[in-house]
Write a protein that holds these residues in place. Structure first.
Motif, mmCIF file in Angstrom:
data_model
loop_
_atom_site.group_PDB
_atom_site.id
_atom_site.type_symbol
_atom_site.label_atom_id
_atom_site.label_comp_id
_atom_site.label_asym_id
_atom_site.label_seq_id
_atom_site.Cartn_x
_atom_site.Cartn_y
_atom_site.Cartn_z
ATOM 1 N N ASN A 1 0.846 -1.194 0.000
ATOM 2 C CA ASN A 1 0.000 0.000 0.000
ATOM 3 C C ASN A 1 0.878 1.238 0.000
ATOM 4 N N MET A 2 0.506 2.205 -0.835
ATOM 5 C CA MET A 2 1.276 3.446 -0.936
ATOM 6 C C MET A 2 0.352 4.652 -0.968
ATOM 7 N N LEU A 3 0.840 5.770 -0.456
ATOM 8 C CA LEU A 3 0.180 7.057 -0.613
ATOM 9 C C LEU A 3 1.180 8.006 -1.276
ATOM 10 N N LEU A 4 0.744 8.656 -2.366
ATOM 11 C CA LEU A 4 1.610 9.520 -3.152
ATOM 12 C C LEU A 4 1.111 10.967 -3.091
ATOM 13 N N THR A 5 2.033 11.893 -3.236
ATOM 14 C CA THR A 5 1.632 13.303 -3.329
ATOM 15 C C THR A 5 1.004 13.611 -4.685
ATOM 16 N N ARG A 6 1.325 12.774 -5.668
ATOM 17 C CA ARG A 6 0.710 12.826 -7.001
ATOM 18 C C ARG A 6 1.131 11.557 -7.733
ATOM 19 N N LEU A 7 0.476 11.257 -8.850
ATOM 20 C CA LEU A 7 0.887 10.112 -9.643
ATOM 21 C C LEU A 7 2.234 10.384 -10.312
ATOM 22 N N PRO A 8 3.092 9.385 -10.427
ATOM 23 C CA PRO A 8 4.394 9.593 -11.060
ATOM 24 C C PRO A 8 4.261 9.722 -12.577
ATOM 25 N N ARG A 9 5.211 10.407 -13.181
ATOM 26 C CA ARG A 9 5.260 10.505 -14.643
ATOM 27 C C ARG A 9 5.740 9.174 -15.224
ATOM 28 N N LEU A 10 5.181 8.805 -16.366
ATOM 29 C CA LEU A 10 5.566 7.581 -17.060
ATOM 30 C C LEU A 10 6.560 7.883 -18.168
ATOM 31 N N ARG A 11 7.396 6.906 -18.481
ATOM 32 C CA ARG A 11 8.272 7.054 -19.641
ATOM 33 C C ARG A 11 7.453 7.082 -20.925
ATOM 34 N N ASP A 12 6.323 6.396 -20.906
ATOM 35 C CA ASP A 12 5.414 6.413 -22.048
ATOM 36 C C ASP A 12 4.608 7.711 -22.014
ATOM 37 N N ARG A 13 5.028 8.692 -22.800
ATOM 38 C CA ARG A 13 4.357 9.989 -22.791
ATOM 39 C C ARG A 13 3.058 9.982 -23.592
ATOM 40 N N SER A 14 2.747 8.865 -24.252
ATOM 41 C CA SER A 14 1.525 8.814 -25.050
ATOM 42 C C SER A 14 0.288 8.506 -24.221
ATOM 43 N N VAL A 15 0.471 8.154 -22.961
ATOM 44 C CA VAL A 15 -0.661 7.797 -22.115
ATOM 45 C C VAL A 15 -0.644 8.641 -20.848
ATOM 46 N N ASP A 16 -1.812 9.100 -20.455
ATOM 47 C CA ASP A 16 -1.971 9.864 -19.228
ATOM 48 C C ASP A 16 -1.850 8.913 -18.035
ATOM 49 N N PRO A 17 -1.011 9.235 -17.045
ATOM 50 C CA PRO A 17 -0.931 8.366 -15.866
ATOM 51 C C PRO A 17 -2.292 8.113 -15.216
ATOM 52 N N ARG A 18 -3.214 9.059 -15.350
ATOM 53 C CA ARG A 18 -4.547 8.879 -14.766
ATOM 54 C C ARG A 18 -5.325 7.771 -15.486
ATOM 55 N N ALA A 19 -4.992 7.517 -16.724
ATOM 56 C CA ALA A 19 -5.590 6.386 -17.437
ATOM 57 C C ALA A 19 -4.833 5.096 -17.117
ATOM 58 N N ALA A 20 -3.508 5.181 -17.117
ATOM 59 C CA ALA A 20 -2.689 3.983 -16.910
ATOM 60 C C ALA A 20 -2.913 3.363 -15.529
ATOM 61 N N PHE A 21 -3.038 4.203 -14.512
ATOM 62 C CA PHE A 21 -3.169 3.694 -13.148
ATOM 63 C C PHE A 21 -4.621 3.488 -12.724
ATOM 64 N N ALA A 22 -5.582 3.902 -13.528
ATOM 65 C CA ALA A 22 -6.985 3.758 -13.148
ATOM 66 C C ALA A 22 -7.466 2.316 -13.281
ATOM 67 N N GLY A 23 -6.878 1.572 -14.217
ATOM 68 C CA GLY A 23 -7.184 0.153 -14.346
ATOM 69 C C GLY A 23 -6.083 -0.665 -13.688
ATOM 70 N N THR A 24 -5.879 -1.869 -14.167
ATOM 71 C CA THR A 24 -4.803 -2.716 -13.652
ATOM 72 C C THR A 24 -3.532 -2.449 -14.441
ATOM 73 N N PHE A 25 -2.507 -2.006 -13.758
ATOM 74 C CA PHE A 25 -1.215 -1.670 -14.345
ATOM 75 C C PHE A 25 -0.333 -2.905 -14.185
ATOM 76 N N HIS A 26 -0.080 -3.589 -15.293
ATOM 77 C CA HIS A 26 0.700 -4.835 -15.255
ATOM 78 C C HIS A 26 2.195 -4.529 -15.361
ATOM 79 N N ILE A 27 2.955 -5.105 -14.455
ATOM 80 C CA ILE A 27 4.409 -4.929 -14.450
ATOM 81 C C ILE A 27 5.094 -6.292 -14.523
ATOM 82 N N ALA A 28 6.012 -6.442 -15.483
ATOM 83 C CA ALA A 28 6.805 -7.676 -15.628
ATOM 84 C C ALA A 28 5.898 -8.901 -15.704
#
Length: 525
Positions: free
Chosen positions: A322-349
């Motif tokens: 569990n984490m609390l952030l001051t804001r969502l982090p910027r992604l290397r993928d600039r084509s997607v808004d972090p608010r879209a990427a993190f709103a669903g399931t963000f798959h890593i590795a």
């Protein structure tokens, strides 16, 4: 049976959400019911908590999304829950060594999703296969889900429902053959295969081709919720779900006694006694009941009845962060808004080969690297879990669920090592250090906590940290123990001693289904 201090129609051991469901149904039927809960609050793993000192954010500390809670239970008990659908299904980075591009699955824009598949694979075949595959699972969901709150069907009846809805091939793929065969037959792309496979591995330590088919059962429960397979965000956090259930049980007349740790259960088929330690008074008490419904694991039930022969090893396989952030982090993928990427399931590795490698490493006693995980931001869909001040300042939560982190890895590897292992591949797709956006608590410490399977065993009584209490089984009679009975709630110990927790057939997840079914069994429905 000996003399007891009080008598009930039913005693429910454990005040988790399934126990609350059972108590509510029984009390609404006019039965005198007591719920005995070891902790100082009800809810079990379905709770919200202020995790970080001095920070007014109520996080869903353990369970965090809802799919399997039937509308029937919500309606029957008048729960009034607000379960919100997420627009975005998932985001999966794939060009980690390049510009960080990823695949965004947008439930609200099929054309955009198709374009994302095309950018990943170079054609339209994979997206068409995706649509066809999940059309089949939806048809299975529509056929199977209603049976979960009915008497336990036999294999032949469930098979007919599935084959009538989606064909014999679908039955074979989901119930008879390892799910890896179906995934490999349907999809060519490694990343797409991995995204599909994750639903078979969440909380389950298995590989795609495991002959036990435990991964198939896990996959089934992840794609059939309420006939759609959608996973929704509970407004107010998971504590709102257990709070509504506790309110319904109390309103119906159930007594919910917290700080009461059950120490033994005796039942002979006609009557039962439950002994417990009352933390408030420091005394030992025994109450009598016609029925006992156990909302604890089969391992715990065996201990309570004195069954020393129940030694089946059980372990969980996840790291909850569990984490609390001051804001969502910027992604290397600039084509997607972090608010879209993190709103669903963000798959890593979680590519197909990465998942297999991670399993092999963990089975050999190593922490997986890169460690697969799934992340999502609750507060994007439901900001109510944050105080007005935190919302105004732009704070957000992140929940990370690490896969292939079996209990056998701990304590040989410590919690901090496991946390670093899951954060490293996340950091690789971010355009700034995660530490730069982590909030700080009142003592200046980063707002991040991790819970291993051993933590869940110690804190919640989940055997080996297994979030399902034991390996999931298919929802038909032949997959259950012979004693499961008409509703799948029976135990081998006595006819009036029922299992109403996640370890019952058709258990697992925040569903209330085992609680409903055990109540129906006790009511003779």
């Amino acid at each position: 049976m000996s003399a007891v201090s009080d008598a009930y129609d039913a005693v429910v051991v454990g005040g988790g959400h399934n126990g609350l469901v059972a108590a509510a149904y029984l009390a609404r039927a006019g039965r005198r019911v007591a719920v005995l809960e070891r902790q100082d609050h009800a809810g079990g793993a379905a709770v919200s908590a202020r995790v970080f000192p001095g920070v007014d954010a109520r996080l869903s500390r353990y369970s965090y999304l809802v799919s399997l809670l039937p509308r029937k239970i919500v309606s029957d008990l008048g729960l009034g829950l607000d379960l919100r659908r997420r627009r975005y299904s998932s985001y999966t980075p794939y060009d980690v060594g390049g510009d960080g591009r990823g695949l965004l699955v947008d439930n609200g824009d099929a054309a955009a999703t198709a374009a994302g598949f095309r950018a990943l694979t170079g054609g339209d075949r994979e997206f068409a296969a995706w649509q066809e595959f999940y059309d089949r699972t939806r048809r299975v969901a529509e056929a199977v889900f209603p049976t979960l709150t009915e008497p336990l069907p036999d294999r032949a009846r469930l098979r007919k429902l599935v084959t009538d809805a989606a064909g014999e091939e679908t039955w074979q793929a989901l119930f008879d053959r390892p799910i890896g065969e179906a995934v490999e037959a349907a999809f060519d792309d490694d990343l797409v295969r991995g995204v599909v496979l994750t639903d078979a591995l969440i909380g389950t330590f298995a590989r795609a081709h495991d002959p036990s088919l435990r991964q198939n059962a896990c996959f089934l429960y992840h794609v059939i919720g309420n006939g759609t397979g959608d996973w929704d965000v509970p407004v107010g956090g998971m504590g709102a779900v257990s709070g509504a259930l506790e309110g319904a049980a109390r309103a119906a007349g159930a007594e919910i006694l917290t700080g009461c740790e059950v120490t033994s259960v005796r039942a002979d088929g006609r009557a039962a006694e439950v002994s417990f330690r009352d933390a408030a008074t420091g005394t030992e008490r025994t109450v009598g009941a016609r029925w006992v419904l156990c909302n604890a694991s089969p391992r715990e039930l065996a201990r309570l009845v004195g069954d020393a022969s129940a030694t089946e090893p059980v372990e969980g396989a996840q790291l909850k962060v569990n984490m609390l952030l001051t804001r969502l982090p910027r992604l290397r993928d600039r084509s997607v808004d972090p608010r879209a990427a993190f709103a669903g399931t963000f798959h890593i590795a979680e590519g197909y080969r990465e998942l297999e490698t991670a399993y092999t490493q963990a089975a050999g006693g190593e922490l997986p690297g890169p460690a697969p995980s799934e992340i999502y931001c609750h507060s994007l869909t439901d900001p109510s879990i944050l105080s007005p001040e935190l919302r105004e300042r732009g704070y957000q939560t992140l929940t990370l669920f690490g896969l292939h982190q079996p209990a056998r890895l701990f304590p040989a590897h410590d919690r901090d090592s496991a946390l670093r292992a899951v954060l490293a591949p996340l950091q690789a797709v971010l355009d700034e250090p995660l530490t730069d956006v982590l909030a700080r608590d009142a003592d200046g410490r980063p707002c991040i906590e991790a819970r291993t399977p051993l933590d869940l065993d110690t804190g919640l009584g989940l055997p080996g940290g297994n979030i399902f209490h034991r390996p999931l089984v298919f929802p038909f009679a032949e997959a259950a123990e012979p004693s499961a009975g008409r509703w799948g709630a029976g135990t081998p110990y006595a006819a009036n001693l029922l299992l109403c927790g996640a370890g019952a057939p058709r258990g697992g997840g925040v569903s209330g289904i085992p609680g409903h079914n055990a109540a129906m069994a006790a009511l003779g429905r």
